[in-house]
Design an enzyme around this catalytic site. Structure first.
Site, PDB file in Angstrom:
ATOM      1  N   LYS A   9       0.819  -1.213   0.000  1.00 25.04           N
ATOM      2  CA  LYS A   9       0.000   0.000   0.000  1.00 25.04           C
ATOM      3  C   LYS A   9       0.864   1.280   0.000  1.00 25.04           C
ATOM      4  CE  LYS A   9      -4.018  -2.176   2.230  1.00 25.04           C
ATOM      5  NZ  LYS A   9      -5.011  -2.079   3.340  1.00 25.04           N
ATOM      6  N   TYR A  49     -12.348  -1.877  -3.849  1.00 21.77           N
ATOM      7  CA  TYR A  49     -12.881  -2.047  -2.482  1.00 21.77           C
ATOM      8  C   TYR A  49     -14.406  -1.934  -2.435  1.00 21.77           C
ATOM      9  CZ  TYR A  49      -8.379  -2.245  -0.023  1.00 21.77           C
ATOM     10  OH  TYR A  49      -7.158  -2.637   0.465  1.00 21.77           O
ATOM     11  N   ASN A 112      -2.106   0.311   6.697  1.00 23.68           N
ATOM     12  CA  ASN A 112      -1.571  -0.934   7.257  1.00 23.68           C
ATOM     13  C   ASN A 112      -0.723  -1.736   6.266  1.00 23.68           C
ATOM     14  OD1 ASN A 112      -3.641  -1.808   5.689  1.00 23.68           O
ATOM     15  ND2 ASN A 112      -4.751  -2.916   7.290  1.00 23.68           N
ATOM     16  N   HIS A 115      -2.231  -5.477   1.496  1.00 27.32           N
ATOM     17  CA  HIS A 115      -3.520  -6.132   1.281  1.00 27.32           C
ATOM     18  C   HIS A 115      -3.253  -7.560   0.857  1.00 27.32           C
ATOM     19  CE1 HIS A 115      -7.523  -7.020  -0.329  1.00 27.32           C
ATOM     20  NE2 HIS A 115      -6.873  -7.608  -1.318  1.00 27.32           N
ATOM     21  N   GLU A 126      -9.544 -10.682  -7.742  1.00 28.78           N
ATOM     22  CA  GLU A 126      -8.584  -9.593  -7.527  1.00 28.78           C
ATOM     23  C   GLU A 126      -7.370  -9.721  -8.444  1.00 28.78           C
ATOM     24  OE1 GLU A 126      -9.767  -8.716  -2.855  1.00 28.78           O
ATOM     25  OE2 GLU A 126      -7.792  -9.556  -3.307  1.00 28.78           O
TER      26      GLU A 126
END
Ligand code: GDP
Length: 138
Positions: A9, A49, A112, A115, A126
């Site tokens: 990320k 998302y 965080n 993913h 995905e």
């Protein structure tokens, strides 16, 4: 052999720690079989998302995910989905186990660092969101 979609990320690309994360993934037995660095548009982040669109954190999450580049990857290995979830650690870094990516490197619940797909169906969806079959080389 199983495949899963991983995203490094923007908080991690910004801090130039992609290599550190890849080393942790590889040490857990996962192989990077496809990888590219991209900058998501707001629309792409919202599409990716979409499952969270009703959650209170959706806007914050999408703004964050297009705040800088991400590195998207296909990881391959025995039980890759579960192994990746284990090495990522809990969603909230404060609750993640020592030695996991999120415990050692994440900034916050939103930022965080990584993913990982949460099941075989989402992994397939995905992976197809970001990669064509010709880009995945095991
Ligand atoms: P994951 O599978 O562990 O990434 O967790 P989820 O699929 O439930 O959530 C997707 C992402 O949304 C997480 O990785 C966090 O970046 C963010 N997120 C999840 N829950 C929360 C929350 O309660 N608050 C905020 N601010 N962000 C959240």
């Amino acid at each position: 052999m199983e495949r899963t979609l991983s995203i490094i990320k923007p908080d991690a690309t910004r801090r130039n720690i992609c290599g550190k994360i890849v080393a942790m993934l590889e040490a857990a037995g996962l192989r990077v079989v496809a990888q590219k660095r991209i900058h998501l548009s707001r629309r792409e982040a919202e599409q990716f998302y979409a499952v969270h669109s009703e959650r209170p954190f959706f806007d914050e999450l999408c703004i964050f995910m297009c705040s800088g580049p991400v590195t998207v990857q296909v990881l391959e290995g025995h039980d890759a989905i579960a192994v990746n979830r284990e090495v990522m650690g809990a969603t909230n870094p404060a609750e993640a186990k020592p030695g996991t990516i999120r415990k050692e490197l994440a900034v916050s619940l939103t930022e965080n660092s990584v993913h990982g797909s949460d099941g075989p169906d989402t992994a397939a969806q995905e992976i197809a969101f970001f990669f064509s079959e010709i880009e995945i080389v095991g």
